[in-house]
Design an enzyme around this catalytic site. Sequence first.
Site, mmCIF file in Angstrom:
data_model
loop_
_atom_site.group_PDB
_atom_site.id
_atom_site.type_symbol
_atom_site.label_atom_id
_atom_site.label_comp_id
_atom_site.label_asym_id
_atom_site.label_seq_id
_atom_site.Cartn_x
_atom_site.Cartn_y
_atom_site.Cartn_z
ATOM 1 C CG ASN A 34 43.404 36.836 -3.019
ATOM 2 O OD1 ASN A 34 44.569 37.011 -3.329
ATOM 3 N ND2 ASN A 34 42.425 36.884 -3.917
ATOM 4 C CG ASP A 69 44.434 36.426 -11.992
ATOM 5 O OD1 ASP A 69 44.086 35.520 -11.206
ATOM 6 O OD2 ASP A 69 43.635 37.253 -12.464
ATOM 7 N N GLY A 70 45.392 33.343 -12.590
ATOM 8 C CA GLY A 70 44.909 32.282 -13.476
ATOM 9 C C GLY A 70 45.226 30.865 -13.022
ATOM 10 C CG HIS A 108 46.407 27.991 -5.730
ATOM 11 N ND1 HIS A 108 46.338 29.178 -6.425
ATOM 12 C CD2 HIS A 108 45.182 27.790 -5.188
ATOM 13 C CE1 HIS A 108 45.096 29.677 -6.298
ATOM 14 N NE2 HIS A 108 44.389 28.848 -5.562
#
Length: 251
Positions: free
Chosen positions: A73, A25-26, A42
């Site tokens: 998502n 995540d992040g 990404h």
Amino acid sequence: METLDKEKLAGAQAQMPRHVAIIMDGNGRWAKARGLPRAVGHRMGVEAVRRTVRAGIELGIEYLTLYAFSSENWSRPMAEIDDLMGLMKRFIRGDLAELHQSGVRIQVIGDRANVDTELLALMDEARDLTRANTAITLVIAFNYGSRREIAGAARRLAERALNGEIVAADITPEMLSAELDTKGVPDPELLIRTSGELRLSNFLLWQAAYTEFVFLDAFWPDFGRELLVQAVSEYASRSRRFGGLSHRSRA
Ligand code: IPE
Ligand code: IPE
Ligand code: MG
């Protein structure tokens, strides 16, 4: 640096987790902090995946499960979903040969529905090519959601009971485990989530019943060997009791 790592590793060796699961995540916040588009986050996240697989092999981790796309998502903007689908295709196309050479066995968990056929074909190719590899099993959770997975398992058991194959009253946790996407994969001893978020986001709800959690503030694109070693060391220092008493309390 090297010696520090070695000491940390030696300490962790005794209790090296067989299966490490990671909520990556992040990516978006990593990019935002640099004034870059989320897509760049990404892309850099894929670099972190490469580092993590290499480090996982080196550390002797047997199973590495990476949460790449959740069933929730889909609620993101279409452009970002396209980015993520495209990245996954490029990752398999570009990295499959090298992953295979490194002895990585690839498995994919999650719902195949709504995933485009080209990507499904690539995932199948990756699974089939690497089926017999033994260096590490990389489980990619894609369009994965734990509640759907558990509901599916319950549905199949109910159907088998209706067919008379099994007796409903005899259904055990092991039988349900064997109907999950993770059939044959041991439960993770360690689950890591990056980016400071403290939740499971529908990841491995059943499998994580006794998993140790390590939450890191770092964003996923900054993850790699060093943070993996840190998380494994933290895991090794934990006292896992499974509802019983620790060795010290027993004495
Ligand atoms: C993780 O990064 C990647 C996926 C969920 C696919 P995010 O895209 O969630 O990044 P943040 O959480 O918005 O920073
Ligand atoms: C979880 O991250 C899913 C993946 C890492 C693939 P999210 O960023 O989607 O989770 P929430 O929305 O913050 O819970
Ligand atoms: Mg996120």
